[in-house]
Write a protein that holds these residues in place. Sequence first.
Motif, PDB file in Angstrom:
ATOM      1  N   GLY A 150      -0.081   1.842  -0.620  1.00  0.00           N
ATOM      2  CA  GLY A 150      -1.183   2.786  -0.469  1.00  0.00           C
ATOM      3  C   GLY A 150      -1.881   2.731   0.877  1.00  0.00           C
ATOM      4  N   LYS A 151      -1.380   1.944   1.809  1.00  0.00           N
ATOM      5  CA  LYS A 151      -2.025   1.812   3.121  1.00  0.00           C
ATOM      6  C   LYS A 151      -1.849   3.100   3.923  1.00  0.00           C
ATOM      7  N   ASP A 152      -2.914   3.521   4.621  1.00  0.00           N
ATOM      8  CA  ASP A 152      -2.923   4.717   5.481  1.00  0.00           C
ATOM      9  C   ASP A 152      -2.744   6.021   4.703  1.00  0.00           C
ATOM     10  N   TYR A 153      -2.959   5.967   3.409  1.00  0.00           N
ATOM     11  CA  TYR A 153      -2.882   7.225   2.652  1.00  0.00           C
ATOM     12  C   TYR A 153      -4.151   8.026   2.891  1.00  0.00           C
ATOM     13  N   LYS A 154      -3.990   9.313   3.131  1.00  0.00           N
ATOM     14  CA  LYS A 154      -5.134  10.199   3.399  1.00  0.00           C
ATOM     15  C   LYS A 154      -5.427  11.014   2.146  1.00  0.00           C
ATOM     16  N   TYR A 155      -6.653  10.844   1.609  1.00  0.00           N
ATOM     17  CA  TYR A 155      -7.080  11.535   0.394  1.00  0.00           C
ATOM     18  C   TYR A 155      -7.510  12.942   0.777  1.00  0.00           C
ATOM     19  N   ASN A 156      -6.717  13.913   0.448  1.00  0.00           N
ATOM     20  CA  ASN A 156      -6.879  15.279   0.958  1.00  0.00           C
ATOM     21  C   ASN A 156      -8.246  15.901   0.676  1.00  0.00           C
ATOM     22  N   PRO A 157      -8.847  15.739  -0.530  1.00  0.00           N
ATOM     23  CA  PRO A 157     -10.138  16.389  -0.770  1.00  0.00           C
ATOM     24  C   PRO A 157     -11.243  15.949   0.184  1.00  0.00           C
ATOM     25  N   MET A 158     -11.062  14.822   0.863  1.00  0.00           N
ATOM     26  CA  MET A 158     -12.100  14.345   1.760  1.00  0.00           C
ATOM     27  C   MET A 158     -12.012  14.978   3.146  1.00  0.00           C
ATOM     28  N   HIS A 173       2.770   4.386   1.796  1.00  0.00           N
ATOM     29  CA  HIS A 173       1.464   5.015   1.686  1.00  0.00           C
ATOM     30  C   HIS A 173       1.337   5.896   0.437  1.00  0.00           C
ATOM     31  N   LEU A 174       2.461   6.192  -0.228  1.00  0.00           N
ATOM     32  CA  LEU A 174       2.412   6.991  -1.461  1.00  0.00           C
ATOM     33  C   LEU A 174       2.437   6.124  -2.721  1.00  0.00           C
ATOM     34  N   ARG A 175       2.605   4.834  -2.575  1.00  0.00           N
ATOM     35  CA  ARG A 175       2.715   3.974  -3.732  1.00  0.00           C
ATOM     36  C   ARG A 175       1.336   3.663  -4.329  1.00  0.00           C
ATOM     37  N   ASN A 176       1.347   3.396  -5.620  1.00  0.00           N
ATOM     38  CA  ASN A 176       0.121   3.016  -6.313  1.00  0.00           C
ATOM     39  C   ASN A 176      -0.150   1.525  -6.086  1.00  0.00           C
ATOM     40  N   ALA A 177      -1.440   1.170  -5.917  1.00  0.00           N
ATOM     41  CA  ALA A 177      -1.811  -0.221  -5.646  1.00  0.00           C
ATOM     42  C   ALA A 177      -2.896  -0.676  -6.615  1.00  0.00           C
ATOM     43  N   PRO A 178      -2.572  -0.950  -7.867  1.00  0.00           N
ATOM     44  CA  PRO A 178      -3.591  -1.352  -8.844  1.00  0.00           C
ATOM     45  C   PRO A 178      -4.028  -2.805  -8.721  1.00  0.00           C
ATOM     46  N   ARG A 218      -4.478  -6.589  -6.267  1.00  0.00           N
ATOM     47  CA  ARG A 218      -4.737  -7.069  -4.915  1.00  0.00           C
ATOM     48  C   ARG A 218      -3.442  -7.425  -4.201  1.00  0.00           C
ATOM     49  N   LEU A 219      -2.518  -8.039  -4.928  1.00  0.00           N
ATOM     50  CA  LEU A 219      -1.230  -8.405  -4.322  1.00  0.00           C
ATOM     51  C   LEU A 219      -0.531  -7.182  -3.768  1.00  0.00           C
ATOM     52  N   MET A 220      -0.508  -6.114  -4.521  1.00  0.00           N
ATOM     53  CA  MET A 220       0.177  -4.892  -4.085  1.00  0.00           C
ATOM     54  C   MET A 220      -0.517  -4.293  -2.866  1.00  0.00           C
ATOM     55  N   LYS A 221      -1.855  -4.412  -2.823  1.00  0.00           N
ATOM     56  CA  LYS A 221      -2.564  -3.926  -1.629  1.00  0.00           C
ATOM     57  C   LYS A 221      -2.217  -4.773  -0.418  1.00  0.00           C
ATOM     58  N   ASP A 222      -2.092  -6.100  -0.630  1.00  0.00           N
ATOM     59  CA  ASP A 222      -1.737  -6.981   0.480  1.00  0.00           C
ATOM     60  C   ASP A 222      -0.333  -6.683   0.990  1.00  0.00           C
ATOM     61  N   LEU A 223       0.533  -6.168   0.094  1.00  0.00           N
ATOM     62  CA  LEU A 223       1.905  -5.823   0.509  1.00  0.00           C
ATOM     63  C   LEU A 223       1.985  -4.465   1.209  1.00  0.00           C
TER      64      LEU A 223
END
Length: 587
Positions: free
Chosen positions: A554-562, A539-544, A546-551
């Motif tokens: 960055g999944k379930d990362y919570k964007y703190n300012p929101m 969840h801390l990895r960068n996903a620039p 589509r393949l990396m997102k499918d792997l």
Amino acid sequence: MEGAGAQQDAPLVCCPVCLWELPAAHINSHLDGCLQDAGRGGEPERSPQPSSKKMRLSGPPGESSEEEEEPEVGSGLAAPVFPLFHKGRAAAATPGTPGGAAGAHRGAPAAAAARGQERGAGPAARPGSHAAALSGETVAQKLEGKPLADKLRPGTLGDYVGQDQVLGEQTLLRSLLEAHEIPSLVLWGPPGCGKTTLAHIIASNSKKNGTRFVTLSATSAKTNDVRDVIKQAENEKRLLKRKTILFIDEIHRFNKSQQDTFLPHVECGTVTLIGATTENPSFQVNSALLSRCRVIVLEKLSVEAMEMILMRAITSLGIRVLGQDEQHTSSANGSDSKSSESPVYIEEKAISTLAYLCDGDARTGLNGLQLAVQARLTAGKTSHQASTQGCSVGGVFITEDHVKEGLQRSHILYDRAGEEHYNCISALHKSMRGSDENASLYWLARMLEGGENPLYVARRLVRFASEDIGLADPLALTQAVAAYQGCHFIGMPECEVILAQCVVYFARAPKSIEVYSAYSNVKACLRNHQGPLPPVPLHLRNAPTRLMKDLGYGKDYKYNPMYKEPVEQDYLPEELKGVDFFKGQKI
């Protein structure tokens, strides 16, 4: 003629190198030439008629008288000095001996006379009174020739001043020197503390004991010179059972590979090595060589020791010391000079001032005294000074101001590339950390006045701002960077006040090592980790892409300012959950 007959009747000894038969009194001087040939791989000349050699040694009365003066090893006189390294390897001929190395024995009378002159002028041949060592009737004549520091070099341990912690009564080193059991040594100390003088004393004692002493300077000697000395030492040890002491002045000038040349020969005892250095041996001398030598630390001379050395020089020169309240005239109790030269006087206060200003450097003190005296004598005028009672003085008068002028300035012991460099910056760092603003300014000035690069000091202040002040005063880092830029813009001497301001600011600032300690704990954690380092959580990895997102990057990362409330989210790897680097423990 009686001397010549005695030479002929003397028992003959066969040279083990060239097989010549010589009188026993001359075998040592003859062997010097033979061993030089053997050290260079040459073939010594051999005489088909040994009797003709006898006639040469007992020839003209003029030569025989000089030949009889050749000292015998162990006779109490200084042994012949090998002149091997006072010339190039190709030019082996000694002045006055055209035959070169192979014919060195033929020029023995001239060589003996030359060595006698050297012994008469050298420091090792003056074990007695220093006043008798200075030739000449007037003060000016006594100051001619060599520097005063070299002329008054003591020749015995009894005349050696200072270093009582190393050479005092009942110390280990003094006992070994008096017993002629000299180990391999590295003499470490500041300039003018007595390293070379101690080596001269060892040389004088060793020659009386039949030990060969060879001196080389690392500033001019090459590796081949060292190898030649070692080869000759091997011949001496094998043929004559004679020990060799090799003194290397400024041994830190030899690089690591050159120092390695000594290792096997010091190990097996072929040579006893004595090295002198002003640099820390831990940094400048091979650790393997250090393990084979004993390091002797010589401190800079105390003010009391310096005053004793200066008074000895003043007495030798025949200069009279005048106290502050002493009534003096030119006729009563004047200078010891026996000529028409004006008597020479020196203030007692001038001696004390010189002892303080030379900063424990005997060479600086003696040479400063010599320069002050010579300057006053050269002026060619009589100084008329009034004492506290108002009486005038006739003669040459040396005051405190003259001594200061001769010394020019206080000698500041500081070496930008040596140990003192690190000692001073460490003292500055610790003084600021201890909030001592006075000591901080002192060590800063000590470095800058000694010639330190101000940008080096500024860089260290930038480091100090984060290491020792840190978040206790975040503006400290801004202050340090501004000081560095200011020093870079204007340079010395204008930038010294910029550094002084920054140093005082840091000494007065609150201190905190919270960040420094926490980062040190992180580094220790990384160094001590067993196995592969844990991967970065998905969840801390960068996903620039589509393949990396499918792997799952960055999944379930919570964007703190929101989020309005604090977000509970893990940022450390699974293996390090609960670790608090600021407290140095796992929660």
